[in-house]
Design a protein around this motif. Structure first.
Motif, mmCIF file in Angstrom:
data_model
loop_
_atom_site.group_PDB
_atom_site.id
_atom_site.type_symbol
_atom_site.label_atom_id
_atom_site.label_comp_id
_atom_site.label_asym_id
_atom_site.label_seq_id
_atom_site.Cartn_x
_atom_site.Cartn_y
_atom_site.Cartn_z
ATOM 1 N N VAL A 51 53.621 -15.912 -30.903
ATOM 2 C CA VAL A 51 54.135 -17.229 -31.305
ATOM 3 C C VAL A 51 54.627 -17.226 -32.740
ATOM 4 C CG1 VAL A 51 53.486 -19.626 -31.788
ATOM 5 C CG2 VAL A 51 52.855 -18.591 -29.627
ATOM 6 N N GLU A 52 53.875 -16.679 -33.632
ATOM 7 C CA GLU A 52 54.208 -16.743 -35.051
ATOM 8 C C GLU A 52 55.222 -15.697 -35.493
ATOM 9 O OE1 GLU A 52 53.250 -19.143 -37.188
ATOM 10 O OE2 GLU A 52 52.274 -20.097 -35.482
ATOM 11 N N GLN A 53 55.159 -14.496 -34.869
ATOM 12 C CA GLN A 53 56.057 -13.419 -35.298
ATOM 13 C C GLN A 53 56.131 -12.335 -34.245
ATOM 14 O OE1 GLN A 53 54.154 -12.057 -38.891
ATOM 15 N NE2 GLN A 53 53.035 -10.467 -37.838
ATOM 16 N N LYS A 54 57.191 -11.536 -34.335
ATOM 17 C CA LYS A 54 57.342 -10.392 -33.448
ATOM 18 C C LYS A 54 56.276 -9.367 -33.797
ATOM 19 C CE LYS A 54 60.827 -8.339 -36.429
ATOM 20 N NZ LYS A 54 62.224 -8.032 -36.580
ATOM 21 N N LYS A 55 55.904 -8.552 -32.788
ATOM 22 C CA LYS A 55 54.883 -7.531 -33.015
ATOM 23 C C LYS A 55 55.248 -6.265 -32.267
ATOM 24 C CE LYS A 55 51.289 -10.689 -34.121
ATOM 25 N NZ LYS A 55 50.007 -11.231 -33.925
ATOM 26 N N SER A 56 54.793 -5.146 -32.806
ATOM 27 C CA SER A 56 55.009 -3.853 -32.168
ATOM 28 C C SER A 56 53.940 -3.637 -31.099
ATOM 29 C CB SER A 56 54.920 -2.729 -33.200
ATOM 30 O OG SER A 56 53.581 -2.595 -33.659
ATOM 31 N N LEU A 57 54.158 -2.611 -30.290
ATOM 32 C CA LEU A 57 53.178 -2.249 -29.264
ATOM 33 C C LEU A 57 51.825 -1.972 -29.903
ATOM 34 C CD1 LEU A 57 52.359 -1.378 -26.379
ATOM 35 C CD2 LEU A 57 53.243 0.889 -26.932
ATOM 36 N N GLU A 58 51.823 -1.226 -30.986
ATOM 37 C CA GLU A 58 50.562 -0.888 -31.658
ATOM 38 C C GLU A 58 49.846 -2.137 -32.185
ATOM 39 O OE1 GLU A 58 48.965 2.028 -31.609
ATOM 40 O OE2 GLU A 58 50.625 2.719 -30.363
ATOM 41 N N GLU A 59 50.607 -3.069 -32.743
ATOM 42 C CA GLU A 59 49.997 -4.310 -33.245
ATOM 43 C C GLU A 59 49.383 -5.109 -32.102
ATOM 44 O OE1 GLU A 59 52.693 -5.413 -37.135
ATOM 45 O OE2 GLU A 59 53.616 -5.659 -35.151
ATOM 46 N N ILE A 60 50.079 -5.177 -30.983
ATOM 47 C CA ILE A 60 49.569 -5.922 -29.823
ATOM 48 C C ILE A 60 48.311 -5.246 -29.276
ATOM 49 C CG2 ILE A 60 50.075 -6.587 -27.432
ATOM 50 C CD1 ILE A 60 53.045 -6.945 -28.417
ATOM 51 N N LYS A 61 48.372 -3.922 -29.135
ATOM 52 C CA LYS A 61 47.200 -3.189 -28.627
ATOM 53 C C LYS A 61 45.987 -3.412 -29.515
ATOM 54 C CE LYS A 61 47.941 1.098 -28.130
ATOM 55 N NZ LYS A 61 48.449 2.476 -28.133
ATOM 56 N N THR A 62 46.189 -3.319 -30.821
ATOM 57 C CA THR A 62 45.079 -3.472 -31.766
ATOM 58 C C THR A 62 44.530 -4.895 -31.741
ATOM 59 O OG1 THR A 62 45.993 -1.752 -33.194
ATOM 60 C CG2 THR A 62 44.416 -3.283 -34.198
ATOM 61 N N GLU A 63 45.415 -5.866 -31.835
ATOM 62 C CA GLU A 63 44.983 -7.267 -31.889
ATOM 63 C C GLU A 63 44.237 -7.697 -30.631
ATOM 64 O OE1 GLU A 63 47.088 -11.633 -32.246
ATOM 65 O OE2 GLU A 63 47.984 -9.965 -33.343
ATOM 66 N N LEU A 64 44.713 -7.239 -29.470
ATOM 67 C CA LEU A 64 44.114 -7.673 -28.205
ATOM 68 C C LEU A 64 43.158 -6.644 -27.611
ATOM 69 C CD1 LEU A 64 47.262 -9.362 -26.654
ATOM 70 C CD2 LEU A 64 45.374 -10.435 -27.874
ATOM 71 N N TYR A 94 59.866 -3.871 -31.211
ATOM 72 C CA TYR A 94 59.054 -5.080 -31.372
ATOM 73 C C TYR A 94 59.237 -5.949 -30.133
ATOM 74 C CZ TYR A 94 58.572 -3.892 -36.289
ATOM 75 O OH TYR A 94 58.281 -3.248 -37.465
ATOM 76 N N TYR A 95 58.233 -6.750 -29.867
ATOM 77 C CA TYR A 95 58.296 -7.711 -28.769
ATOM 78 C C TYR A 95 58.386 -9.107 -29.360
ATOM 79 C CZ TYR A 95 57.084 -3.806 -25.849
ATOM 80 O OH TYR A 95 57.108 -2.596 -25.209
ATOM 81 N N ILE A 96 59.261 -9.921 -28.772
ATOM 82 C CA ILE A 96 59.439 -11.300 -29.223
ATOM 83 C C ILE A 96 59.455 -12.223 -28.014
ATOM 84 C CG2 ILE A 96 60.708 -10.676 -31.310
ATOM 85 C CD1 ILE A 96 63.282 -11.457 -29.829
ATOM 86 N N LEU A 97 59.126 -13.469 -28.240
ATOM 87 C CA LEU A 97 59.206 -14.462 -27.177
ATOM 88 C C LEU A 97 60.664 -14.786 -26.883
ATOM 89 C CD1 LEU A 97 56.476 -17.076 -28.219
ATOM 90 C CD2 LEU A 97 56.310 -15.315 -26.451
ATOM 91 N N THR A 98 60.968 -14.971 -25.625
ATOM 92 C CA THR A 98 62.278 -15.474 -25.216
ATOM 93 C C THR A 98 62.194 -17.002 -25.223
ATOM 94 O OG1 THR A 98 61.648 -15.569 -22.900
ATOM 95 C CG2 THR A 98 62.651 -13.495 -23.687
ATOM 96 N N PRO A 99 63.307 -17.679 -25.037
ATOM 97 C CA PRO A 99 63.217 -19.139 -24.906
ATOM 98 C C PRO A 99 62.272 -19.567 -23.776
ATOM 99 C CG PRO A 99 65.462 -18.540 -25.402
ATOM 100 C CD PRO A 99 64.716 -17.251 -25.157
ATOM 101 N N ARG A 100 62.204 -18.777 -22.699
ATOM 102 C CA ARG A 100 61.262 -19.098 -21.613
ATOM 103 C C ARG A 100 59.823 -18.984 -22.108
ATOM 104 N NH1 ARG A 100 62.019 -16.405 -15.926
ATOM 105 N NH2 ARG A 100 63.479 -18.127 -15.809
ATOM 106 N N GLY A 101 59.519 -17.907 -22.821
ATOM 107 C CA GLY A 101 58.174 -17.731 -23.363
ATOM 108 C C GLY A 101 57.824 -18.808 -24.377
#
Length: 112
Positions: A51-64, A94-101
């Motif tokens: 929601v707040e910012q785009k994140k890399s695969l590594e950031e997502i893996k670590t955070e979650l 990086y992964y970002i939300l689309t308008p649908r997301g």
């Protein structure tokens, strides 16, 4: 982003997805696939993380606290249902939300 900018971004994104054949012609099927994907709490948490910012695969893996296979599977599912998309920047994906997301987060998740 102003409401006008967001509306323009959504309109351009929908046109692009239709042109590329990524959005199903039958909107009922398209929405069913998206809703089915969002039944999974891991996928909803990925959207929340973006929601707040785009994140890399590594950031997502670590955070979650996800394994490579968990992250890849869930990110691929969200990408195939057009909730997120990839963006390349200096050799990093990086992964970002689309308008649908963004719409899901605004109208469902953040209203809880």
């Amino acid at each position: 982003m102003t409401p006008e900018e967001a509306a323009k971004r959504k309109e351009e994104w929908v046109a692009k997805m239709k042109k590329e054949g990524r959005m199903k012609e039958d909107m009922t099927e398209d929405h069913k696939a998206c809703l089915n994907a969002l039944q999974n709490p891991v996928r909803r948490n990925i959207l929340k993380a973006l929601v707040e910012q785009k994140k890399s695969l590594e950031e997502i893996k670590t955070e979650l606290k996800l394994t490579d296979s968990q992250a890849s599977y869930n990110l691929n599912t969200l990408e195939s249902t057009l909730c997120i998309e990839k963006e390349e920047n200096e050799g990093v994906t990086y992964y970002i939300l689309t308008p649908r997301g963004e719409g899901y987060m605004k109208n469902v998740e953040l209203k809880k």
